[in-house]
Design a protein around this motif. Structure first.
Motif, PDB file in Angstrom:
ATOM      1  N   ILE A 140      -5.221   5.283 -31.311  1.00 29.11           N
ATOM      2  CA  ILE A 140      -4.869   5.256 -30.022  1.00 29.11           C
ATOM      3  C   ILE A 140      -5.418   4.116 -29.518  1.00 29.11           C
ATOM      4  CG2 ILE A 140      -5.120   6.262 -27.583  1.00 29.11           C
ATOM      5  CD1 ILE A 140      -5.060   8.920 -29.085  1.00 29.11           C
ATOM      6  N   GLY A 141      -4.613   2.796 -28.810  1.00 30.35           N
ATOM      7  CA  GLY A 141      -5.297   1.863 -28.527  1.00 30.35           C
ATOM      8  C   GLY A 141      -6.102   2.053 -27.345  1.00 30.35           C
ATOM      9  N   LEU A 142      -7.029   1.044 -27.069  1.00 30.92           N
ATOM     10  CA  LEU A 142      -8.081   0.956 -25.901  1.00 30.92           C
ATOM     11  C   LEU A 142      -7.285   0.913 -24.666  1.00 30.92           C
ATOM     12  CD1 LEU A 142     -10.451  -1.556 -27.433  1.00 30.92           C
ATOM     13  CD2 LEU A 142     -10.690   1.038 -27.470  1.00 30.92           C
ATOM     14  N   LYS A 143      -7.698   1.910 -23.849  1.00 34.21           N
ATOM     15  CA  LYS A 143      -7.279   1.732 -22.519  1.00 34.21           C
ATOM     16  C   LYS A 143      -7.496   0.541 -21.676  1.00 34.21           C
ATOM     17  CE  LYS A 143      -6.875   4.690 -18.224  1.00 34.21           C
ATOM     18  NZ  LYS A 143      -7.584   5.954 -17.469  1.00 34.21           N
ATOM     19  N   GLY A 144      -6.558   0.046 -21.070  1.00 31.65           N
ATOM     20  CA  GLY A 144      -6.804  -1.287 -20.333  1.00 31.65           C
ATOM     21  C   GLY A 144      -7.676  -1.085 -19.144  1.00 31.65           C
ATOM     22  N   ALA A 145      -8.233  -2.283 -18.773  1.00 31.64           N
ATOM     23  CA  ALA A 145      -9.134  -2.058 -17.407  1.00 31.64           C
ATOM     24  C   ALA A 145      -8.310  -2.074 -16.251  1.00 31.64           C
ATOM     25  CB  ALA A 145     -10.239  -3.530 -17.439  1.00 31.64           C
ATOM     26  N   THR A 146      -8.911  -1.313 -15.160  1.00 28.35           N
ATOM     27  CA  THR A 146      -8.004  -1.015 -14.065  1.00 28.35           C
ATOM     28  C   THR A 146      -8.248  -2.160 -13.157  1.00 28.35           C
ATOM     29  OG1 THR A 146      -8.687   1.304 -14.277  1.00 28.35           O
ATOM     30  CG2 THR A 146      -7.934   0.289 -11.925  1.00 28.35           C
ATOM     31  N   GLY A 147      -7.368  -2.931 -12.657  1.00 34.65           N
ATOM     32  CA  GLY A 147      -7.195  -3.936 -11.958  1.00 34.65           C
ATOM     33  C   GLY A 147      -7.921  -3.755 -10.624  1.00 34.65           C
ATOM     34  N   ALA A 148      -8.700  -4.911 -10.105  1.00 34.94           N
ATOM     35  CA  ALA A 148      -9.423  -4.780  -8.637  1.00 34.94           C
ATOM     36  C   ALA A 148      -8.198  -4.473  -7.645  1.00 34.94           C
ATOM     37  CB  ALA A 148      -9.921  -5.966  -8.389  1.00 34.94           C
ATOM     38  N   GLN A 149      -8.636  -3.482  -6.604  1.00 31.04           N
ATOM     39  CA  GLN A 149      -7.981  -2.990  -5.629  1.00 31.04           C
ATOM     40  C   GLN A 149      -7.751  -3.957  -4.580  1.00 31.04           C
ATOM     41  OE1 GLN A 149      -9.394   0.561  -3.819  1.00 31.04           O
ATOM     42  NE2 GLN A 149      -7.773   0.790  -2.447  1.00 31.04           N
ATOM     43  N   GLY A 150      -6.800  -4.216  -4.160  1.00 26.63           N
ATOM     44  CA  GLY A 150      -6.410  -5.330  -3.254  1.00 26.63           C
ATOM     45  C   GLY A 150      -7.054  -4.860  -1.531  1.00 26.63           C
ATOM     46  N   PRO A 151      -7.391  -6.001  -0.792  1.00 24.58           N
ATOM     47  CA  PRO A 151      -7.909  -5.720   0.595  1.00 24.58           C
ATOM     48  C   PRO A 151      -6.846  -4.879   1.410  1.00 24.58           C
ATOM     49  CG  PRO A 151      -7.658  -8.078   0.242  1.00 24.58           C
ATOM     50  CD  PRO A 151      -7.218  -7.492  -0.999  1.00 24.58           C
ATOM     51  N   GLN A 152      -7.309  -3.986   2.181  1.00 27.49           N
ATOM     52  CA  GLN A 152      -6.577  -3.402   3.129  1.00 27.49           C
ATOM     53  C   GLN A 152      -5.991  -4.118   4.086  1.00 27.49           C
ATOM     54  OE1 GLN A 152      -7.862   0.205   4.472  1.00 27.49           O
ATOM     55  NE2 GLN A 152      -5.982   1.168   5.460  1.00 27.49           N
ATOM     56  N   GLY A 153      -4.858  -4.248   4.473  1.00 26.25           N
ATOM     57  CA  GLY A 153      -4.360  -5.131   5.681  1.00 26.25           C
ATOM     58  C   GLY A 153      -4.657  -4.529   7.037  1.00 26.25           C
ATOM     59  N   LYS A 154      -4.866  -5.285   8.013  1.00 26.20           N
ATOM     60  CA  LYS A 154      -5.333  -4.812   9.133  1.00 26.20           C
ATOM     61  C   LYS A 154      -4.058  -4.076   9.931  1.00 26.20           C
ATOM     62  CE  LYS A 154      -8.473  -8.645   9.812  1.00 26.20           C
ATOM     63  NZ  LYS A 154      -8.661 -10.037  10.900  1.00 26.20           N
ATOM     64  N   THR A 155      -4.515  -3.213  10.556  1.00 28.23           N
ATOM     65  CA  THR A 155      -3.359  -2.486  11.472  1.00 28.23           C
ATOM     66  C   THR A 155      -3.073  -3.218  12.586  1.00 28.23           C
ATOM     67  OG1 THR A 155      -4.219  -0.453  10.820  1.00 28.23           O
ATOM     68  CG2 THR A 155      -2.914  -0.302  12.440  1.00 28.23           C
ATOM     69  N   GLY A 156      -1.562  -3.532  12.650  1.00 23.11           N
ATOM     70  CA  GLY A 156      -1.246  -4.200  13.601  1.00 23.11           C
ATOM     71  C   GLY A 156      -1.126  -3.408  15.117  1.00 23.11           C
ATOM     72  N   ALA A 157      -1.019  -4.237  16.454  1.00 28.38           N
ATOM     73  CA  ALA A 157      -1.228  -3.564  17.567  1.00 28.38           C
ATOM     74  C   ALA A 157       0.045  -2.904  17.985  1.00 28.38           C
ATOM     75  CB  ALA A 157      -1.555  -4.455  18.725  1.00 28.38           C
ATOM     76  N   PRO A 158       0.169  -1.535  18.389  1.00 35.15           N
ATOM     77  CA  PRO A 158       1.266  -1.176  18.792  1.00 35.15           C
ATOM     78  C   PRO A 158       2.153  -2.171  19.850  1.00 35.15           C
ATOM     79  CG  PRO A 158      -0.240   0.364  19.715  1.00 35.15           C
ATOM     80  CD  PRO A 158      -1.071  -0.844  19.044  1.00 35.15           C
ATOM     81  N   GLY A 159       3.412  -2.208  19.589  1.00 31.77           N
ATOM     82  CA  GLY A 159       4.314  -2.806  20.289  1.00 31.77           C
ATOM     83  C   GLY A 159       4.729  -1.909  21.543  1.00 31.77           C
ATOM     84  N   PRO A 160       5.348  -2.546  22.576  1.00 28.05           N
ATOM     85  CA  PRO A 160       5.792  -2.079  23.684  1.00 28.05           C
ATOM     86  C   PRO A 160       6.640  -1.080  23.504  1.00 28.05           C
ATOM     87  CG  PRO A 160       6.235  -4.229  23.799  1.00 28.05           C
ATOM     88  CD  PRO A 160       5.514  -4.230  22.441  1.00 28.05           C
TER      89      PRO A 160
END
Length: 371
Positions: A140-160
């Protein structure tokens, strides 16, 4: 006898001494004695006693040549004389001048084409070769390395809150979706007894009119999209469940990726097996890589029977395709195959060694469907 000879001699001498006179033969005795001749009277008298006093008479004329005697017997051949000396070799003559080239003769008439030779007898089919040893399973081949988690985006302000829009026109009816795989039929329950009809109820009183609620069209559309997504996931789960249910029904089945290969042990010709697989919602096994071919091979070894694959060259001789008309992307032919023996081999079977061979579609083989 002696006296007779003496007398004859005397007579001869006497006659020679006198002139010749006619003679007359009076008598003759034996062939070996002389003839007695009586002569006429002689002028000189009789001869003396011994004839010495007589005169020799003249020589008589030569008589005519007698007839030629018979030819004598041929004598024996003489001895072969010695061989003469070998003559000297003569001098070689001068080389003659080269003659002029003769005129080219007319071209002969082309012969008729001979009849074609008869087709030789077809050789007997060779025995199936021994099954090769099973290869070692790869690591069985070696398991690939898990990629780095991307930064969570900012929550936008609710619109009117927007103004209430007008009610849109009713959309056209959507196209009918593709029919999903048929689920396994459950066992049929026993039919219950029909109950007696109940009495007709009285009409209820009219309720009070409720207050008008707020419009919820945006929430409804969101719910519809969520329900549609859930329905798609449910269909996928049902399809997967149906595959695993088929594998559970047939213990000889194999799973490779998204494919499931199963058999019921039934045997038939190619058209019969293809129809049965289609009726079950699948098709004849059609390996597209080495892993799928290995899974089919394991089922063949388990049942000890060859199977027909969903591959033929019925449409175009020598061009093998899947049942959907696509050209094959993987093959595992036995050495010397396909050979279209007797020009009747348009289907493909998988041997107990995992190799392919073209075969007549009328032969019977083990059914093996893929889902």
């Amino acid at each position: 006898m002696l006296r007779l000879v003496t007398f004859c001699a005397l007579v001869w001498h006497a006659s020679s001494a006198t002139a010749p006179v006619p003679q007359q033969v009076v008598q003759s005795w034996d062939r070996n004695a002389c003839s007695l001749v009586v002569c006429g009277p002689s002028e000189r008298g009789l001869p003396g006693r011994d004839g010495r006093d007589g005169i020799q008479g003249p020589k008589g004329e030569q008589g005519a040549q007698g007839l030629q005697g018979p030819r004598g017997i041929l004598g024996p051949p003489g001895k072969v004389g010695p061989a003469g000396p070998i003559g000297q070799k003569g001098t070689q003559g001068e080389k003659g001048l080269k003659g002029d080239a003769g005129e080219m003769g007319p071209r002969g008439v082309q012969g008729l084409k001979g009849p074609p030779g008869s087709i030789g007898p077809i050789g007997s089919k060779g025995d199936t070769g021994p099954q090769g040893e099973r290869g070692v399973k790869g690591e069985i081949g070696l398991k690939g390395a898990t990629g780095a988690q991307g930064p969570q985006g900012k929550t936008g302000a609710p619109g009117p809150k927007g103004d209430r829009g007008p009610v849109g026109e009713k959309g056209a009816k959507g196209d009918v979706g593709a029919k999903g795989l048929q689920g396994a039929t459950g066992p049929q329950g026993s039919v219950g007894k029909t109950g007696p009809p109940g009495p007709k109820g009285e009409k209820g009183s009219l309720g009070e009119k409720g207050t008008k609620g707020d419009s919820g069209l945006s929430e409804v559309n969101l719910m519809k999209r969520q329900v549609a997504a859930l329905e798609g996931q449910l269909k996928a789960l049902q399809a997967s469940f149906s595959k695993y249910q088929k594998v559970a029904t047939f213990p000889g089945g194999r799973i490779v990726g998204n494919k499931v290969f199963v058999t019921s042990g039934y045997e038939g010709n190619f058209d019969d097996l293809k129809q049965r697989c289609q009726q079950a919602g699948g098709q004849l096994a059609s390996p597209r890589n080495a892993a799928e071919n290995t899974a089919i091979h394991e089922i063949v070894v388990l049942y000890k029977k060859s199977v027909f694959l969903g591959i033929t060259d019925i449409q175009t001789e020598g061009r093998f395709k899947y049942l959907n008309g696509e050209a094959i992307v993987y093959s595992n032919w036995q050495a010397g195959e396909p050979n279209n023996d007797k020009r009747q081999e348009n289907c493909v079977e998988l041997y107990s060694n995992g190799k392919w061979n073209d075969k007549s579609c009328g032969e019977k083989r083990l059914i093996l469907c893929e889902f």
